[in-house]
Design an enzyme around this catalytic site. Structure first.
Site, mmCIF file in Angstrom:
data_model
loop_
_atom_site.group_PDB
_atom_site.id
_atom_site.type_symbol
_atom_site.label_atom_id
_atom_site.label_comp_id
_atom_site.label_asym_id
_atom_site.label_seq_id
_atom_site.Cartn_x
_atom_site.Cartn_y
_atom_site.Cartn_z
ATOM 1 N N LYS A 71 0.818 -1.218 0.000
ATOM 2 C CA LYS A 71 0.000 0.000 0.000
ATOM 3 C C LYS A 71 0.853 1.270 0.000
ATOM 4 C CE LYS A 71 -2.692 0.197 3.488
ATOM 5 N NZ LYS A 71 -1.825 0.970 4.382
ATOM 6 N N THR A 73 4.015 1.529 -0.748
ATOM 7 C CA THR A 73 4.804 1.511 -1.979
ATOM 8 C C THR A 73 3.989 2.070 -3.143
ATOM 9 O OG1 THR A 73 6.009 -0.421 -1.168
ATOM 10 C CG2 THR A 73 6.140 0.026 -3.519
ATOM 11 N N ARG A 94 1.968 8.353 7.085
ATOM 12 C CA ARG A 94 2.188 8.284 8.538
ATOM 13 C C ARG A 94 3.659 8.059 8.843
ATOM 14 N NH1 ARG A 94 -1.375 3.455 10.294
ATOM 15 N NH2 ARG A 94 -0.751 2.760 8.236
ATOM 16 N N LYS A 105 6.732 -6.470 11.526
ATOM 17 C CA LYS A 105 6.061 -5.896 10.367
ATOM 18 C C LYS A 105 7.019 -5.112 9.471
ATOM 19 C CE LYS A 105 2.153 -2.902 9.152
ATOM 20 N NZ LYS A 105 2.880 -1.792 8.521
ATOM 21 N N ALA A 273 -4.135 1.574 12.682
ATOM 22 C CA ALA A 273 -5.494 1.534 12.143
ATOM 23 C C ALA A 273 -6.345 0.421 12.728
ATOM 24 C CB ALA A 273 -5.446 1.399 10.627
ATOM 25 N N PHE A 301 -3.989 -0.515 6.872
ATOM 26 C CA PHE A 301 -4.592 -1.833 6.657
ATOM 27 C C PHE A 301 -5.645 -1.797 5.551
ATOM 28 C CE2 PHE A 301 -3.200 -2.300 11.237
ATOM 29 C CZ PHE A 301 -2.071 -3.035 10.928
ATOM 30 N N PHE A 381 3.856 -9.202 -9.202
ATOM 31 C CA PHE A 381 4.943 -10.033 -8.700
ATOM 32 C C PHE A 381 5.516 -10.853 -9.860
ATOM 33 C CE2 PHE A 381 3.513 -8.939 -4.551
ATOM 34 C CZ PHE A 381 4.523 -9.290 -3.656
ATOM 35 N N TRP A 409 7.234 -1.030 -7.540
ATOM 36 C CA TRP A 409 8.274 -1.582 -6.677
ATOM 37 C C TRP A 409 9.598 -1.710 -7.420
ATOM 38 C CZ3 TRP A 409 11.091 -6.246 -6.552
ATOM 39 C CH2 TRP A 409 11.800 -6.473 -5.354
#
Length: 556
Positions: A71, A73, A94, A105, A273, A301, A381, A409
């Site tokens: 998210k 990224t 954030r 994480k 969140a 999230f 991916f 990415w």
């Protein structure tokens, strides 16, 4: 492929004054924190108060999975992509918490060639905002316990102190503690505990305040305890709000940094969140809207948590009008939601991919329910096949949602150009008609039931007997006409983290309601949500180091 930190260390950053100059901010309007970080003076708001706002794009996601979504990224890549196609854009994010950074994480500065820099600083102490928030919170705790020790003129019931101390670290041993031991000089013994800083009400207030005076007023309204007669004790009763505002005088200004491609980034505040409201500061978002054509922000999230809270809490308080929402997903993550095991994520399985797609389908419905058009970004991916990508894109389009393959990415802004063009196309149609889900004047139960039924897809809500008593007491005190902030697992639409996909035929159980009077919302606690996380068996901290050369290793 290089690690995130290796890519970040090779970035060609501009001096932060040059990044500010791109936005029309003078050197007199920033306070430098070294060469590549700065705080932006709130005086910029006064100078630009008559300037029309730019467009506001929210980046959200499906329910997170071990397969990864990306998210942040995507947020960063989209902002860079917008700049590449000729739009002025700012990303608003954030600040990362040290707890996840040293836990499991990881940080929150993006990844690959779609990062904000200097990522090491951003993921560590940054400009000290979290330290100011932690200290402010604990000053209130110290004044509260000192008041009890010095005669307790307010008649505070030590058994009903609801204000906890905080620490920006995962430390399960501090969840429940006893303080004041060692005899009379050391205070009144009582049960206490620690929350992580990003779960604190001070953090929520910090991110919802419009200026320092607003912050001071909100802090004054925090309920810290209850008296023996059952009436609430506020921070203003302890006369603490002025000192807290002083501690926050520098932190309140938004932080300016840049992406790997020198796109401006405002990074400010960081509530979780799944516990709090999961959005960066109101000040950073509103500053972005004054400075750029497009402000790309995010909420933590999945859309069932962060986006719902962005719409029902932040947008409501700030009179924000989101123009579009980007929902981030991956083929791998949808397979996980469909029941595919980790070792098989790289294998085609259209039956279970379709089943997992139902999770994304619900999030698209949820975003549209707020009158906001949805664009789905599929982070590509290497294991994704063209047939799989075509399959999910076609299913999105069948639902009336625009879908784009994103490669931010590994390609940075170039990999976000297609997404940027789609976002501009959707925004320029002008179809957004934002409206919150509920009216704050509705009852507490009605508001919670509306979120559970319409956003989660639940059949209904069960309230524990103790929770019903709490609700009655909140109504008696007149604090019921506030938005709801659901504390719920991020991994599922339900309150059970093991149930993936799009669950049906379930109910949500609310076990308690916490009054965050200063922040201006009620926190509904479901499931086993922890306000102080613990470290995993093998914490990320074990692999983090700084070499004699000054090179940082192990930080993502």
């Amino acid at each position: 492929m290089k690690t995130d930190v290796q890519i970040a260390q090779e970035a060609k950053m501009l001096p932060i004054k040059d990044v500010a100059a791109k936005l029309g901010i003078s050197e007199d309007e920033i306070v430098n924190y070294g060469k590549y970080k700065a705080k932006v003076s709130l005086d910029v708001f006064k100078r630009l108060e008559d300037k029309p706002d730019g467009k506001l794009i929210l980046v959200t996601a499906i329910n997170p999975t071990p397969a990864g979504e990306g998210k942040t990224t995507t947020n960063i890549g989209l902002s860079m992509g917008l700049n590449r196609i000729g739009k002025t854009a700012i990303t608003a994010l954030r600040e990362p918490s040290l707890g996840p950074s040293f836990g499991v994480k990881g940080g929150a500065a993006g990844g690959g060639y779609s990062q904000v820099v200097p990522m090491e600083d951003i993921n560590l102490h940054f400009t000290g905002d979290f330290h100011a928030i932690t200290t402010s919170n604990n000053l209130i705790s110290a004044l509260l316990d000192n008041h009890i020790q010095q005669g307790n003129a307010l008649g505070i019931d030590p058994r009903r102190v609801v204000w906890k101390r905080v620490l920006d670290m995962n430390d399960r041993a501090l969840r429940n503690i006893v303080i004041g031991l060692g005899g009379k000089p050391n205070g009144m013994p009582r049960e206490d505990g620690f929350d992580i800083t990003v779960a604190s009400e001070i953090m929520a207030i910090f991110c919802l305040s419009s200026d320092l005076e607003d912050l001071k007023e909100r802090v004054a309204n925090i309920i810290v305890a209850y008296k023996f007669d059952g009436s609430p004790v506020f921070v203003r009763d302890l006369k603490a709000q002025g000192a807290v505002a002083l501690l926050m005088k520098d932190a309140i200004a938004p932080n300016l940094v840049q992406t790997l491609e020198n796109t401006p980034a405002l990074i400010h505040g960081g509530p979780f969140a799944n516990i709090a409201h999961g959005c960066n500061s109101m000040l950073a978002t509103k500053l972005g809207l004054k400075l750029a054509e497009y402000t790309v922000t995010e909420a933590g999230f999945g859309a069932d948590l962060g986006a719902e809270k962005f719409f029902d809490i932040k947008a409501r308080f700030g009179n924000l009008k989101p123009d579009a929402a980007v929902i981030v997903a991956t083929v791998r993550a949808l397979k996980h939601h469909g029941g595919v095991k980790k070792e098989d994520w790289g294998k085609e399985n259209f039956e279970l991919l379709a089943k997992g797609f139902e999770n994304l389908e619900k999030h698209i419905e949820n975003v549209n329910r707020f009158g906001v058009p949805a664009i789905v970004a599929f982070n590509k991916f290497p294991t994704d096949t063209q047939a799989e990508l075509d399959f999910v894109v076609e299913k999105c389009e069948a639902l009336g949602a625009t879908a784009v393959i994103s490669e931010v990415w590994n390609k940075g802004g170039e990999g976000g150009e297609d997404l940027a063009r789609k976002v501009v196309e959707v925004v320029e149609k002008g179809t957004a008609n934002f409206k919150p889900l509920y009216d704050v004047e509705e009852t507490i139960k009605a508001k919670i039931e509306k979120i559970a039924k319409e956003i989660y897809g639940a059949d209904g809500v069960d309230f524990t007997s103790s929770c019903l008593k709490t609700i009655a007491n909140i109504e008696k005190m007149g604090f019921d006409k506030m938005p709801i902030c659901m504390a719920k697992t991020q991994y599922s639409m339900t309150d059970d983290p093991t149930i993936a996909g799009r669950p049906r035929n379930f109910r949500i159980t609310v076990r308690d309601i916490k009054v965050s009077r200063g922040a201006g919302f009620l926190v509904a606690l479901t499931g086993e949500i922890m306000t102080m996380p613990g470290l995993p068996k093998v914490p990320a901290a074990e692999s983090i180091d700084i070499l004699p050369s000054g090179e940082i290793v192990g930080l993502f």
